[in-house]
Design an enzyme around this catalytic site. Structure first.
Site, mmCIF file in Angstrom:
data_model
loop_
_atom_site.group_PDB
_atom_site.id
_atom_site.type_symbol
_atom_site.label_atom_id
_atom_site.label_comp_id
_atom_site.label_asym_id
_atom_site.label_seq_id
_atom_site.Cartn_x
_atom_site.Cartn_y
_atom_site.Cartn_z
ATOM 1 C CB SER A 49 83.736 -64.297 27.347
ATOM 2 O OG SER A 49 82.791 -64.823 26.444
ATOM 3 C CG PHE A 62 85.914 -74.361 26.964
ATOM 4 C CD1 PHE A 62 86.178 -75.602 27.529
ATOM 5 C CD2 PHE A 62 84.790 -74.222 26.174
ATOM 6 C CE1 PHE A 62 85.341 -76.684 27.298
ATOM 7 C CE2 PHE A 62 83.933 -75.298 25.934
ATOM 8 C CZ PHE A 62 84.207 -76.533 26.495
ATOM 9 C CG HIS A 119 88.149 -72.378 18.062
ATOM 10 N ND1 HIS A 119 87.018 -71.642 18.273
ATOM 11 C CD2 HIS A 119 88.971 -72.104 19.079
ATOM 12 C CE1 HIS A 119 87.157 -70.948 19.399
ATOM 13 N NE2 HIS A 119 88.332 -71.211 19.910
ATOM 14 C CG HIS A 146 89.982 -67.273 23.880
ATOM 15 N ND1 HIS A 146 89.295 -68.379 24.302
ATOM 16 C CD2 HIS A 146 91.002 -67.091 24.767
ATOM 17 C CE1 HIS A 146 89.860 -68.838 25.423
ATOM 18 N NE2 HIS A 146 90.898 -68.079 25.714
ATOM 19 N N GLY A 201 76.408 -74.975 19.503
ATOM 20 C CA GLY A 201 77.744 -75.529 19.675
ATOM 21 C C GLY A 201 78.555 -75.467 18.398
HETATM 22 MG MG MG Z 1 87.877 -69.829 23.315
#
Ligand code: MG
Length: 205
Positions: free
Chosen positions: A48, A15, A140, A165, A71
């Site tokens: 990344s 992403f 997140h 991020h 996940g």
């Molecule tokens: Mg991210």
């Protein structure tokens, strides 16, 4: 990073937009790897890791890639970032580890990129090695973000680099936890801003 390596990272599944990936690579170049290894929280399919792994290689260091590979909340069925083909059909749960391994292998980075597979907080509570570079791109939600800050940022060595991020100061742009639970507390803890590219924030201790 060669043009081919950049191309490979940009093409890898994940992403992170290309400009933020480039900024992540530049941030890793700032790390003095004499201070310790590099570590990322949240590896998913290894995108990344390709930007950071080349720095580990070129500095004869190591990049640790921490992920349970099941996940995050936001990757589960019914959520915004769900990708159904990442569900193991036999188990009915997500498994991004095979793709992560393949991505790192194809990039020739396996000697310098070491996967830490398991629950982040459990590993964090048992980790003592200081880090020259920490990249936080884990769950997140509020609690995962808070724990990532609490457990990992104290391990950044004096002079080390912290990259975060999905930092959105304006609520209209995205979720709050990376901004409220990681970025702001990092400033309070004495980290200082180095750069901002899209939603990527780079700080130094
Ligand atoms: Mg991210």
């Amino acid at each position: 990073m060669t043009p081919l390596e950049r191309q490979r990272a940009e093409a890898a599944r994940g992403f992170m937009p290309a400009d933020e990936g480039a900024a992540l690579y530049e941030a890793a170049l700032l790390a003095d790897t004499e201070l310790g290894p590099l570590l990322e929280v949240g590896s998913y399919c290894g995108k990344s890791a390709l930007y950071l792994g080349v720095v580990a290689r070129d500095t004869d260091s190591v990049l640790f890639c921490l992920d349970h590979h099941r996940g995050s909340e936001e990757n589960q069925a019914g959520w915004e970032h769900h990708e159904p083909d990442l569900v193991d059909p036999a188990l009915g749960v997500m498994d991004t580890l095979p793709i992560f391994r393949r991505t790192v292998y194809d990039a020739g980075l396996e000697p310098w990129v070491v996967a830490l597979v398991g629950d982040g907080p459990r590993i964090g509570r048992n980790w003592t090695t200081p880090l020259s570079f920490l990249f936080i791109d884990g769950g997140h939600g509020e609690e995962p973000a808070r724990l990532d800050f609490e457990l990992w940022t104290p391990l950044v060595a004096e002079g080390g680099i912290l990259a975060i991020h999905d930092v959105f100061p304006d609520p209209a742009d995205g979720g709050r936890p990376p901004y409220e639970q990681i970025y702001l507390p990092a400033l309070e803890a004495g980290f200082t801003d180095v750069s901002a590219t899209g939603s990527l924030r780079v700080l130094r201790r």
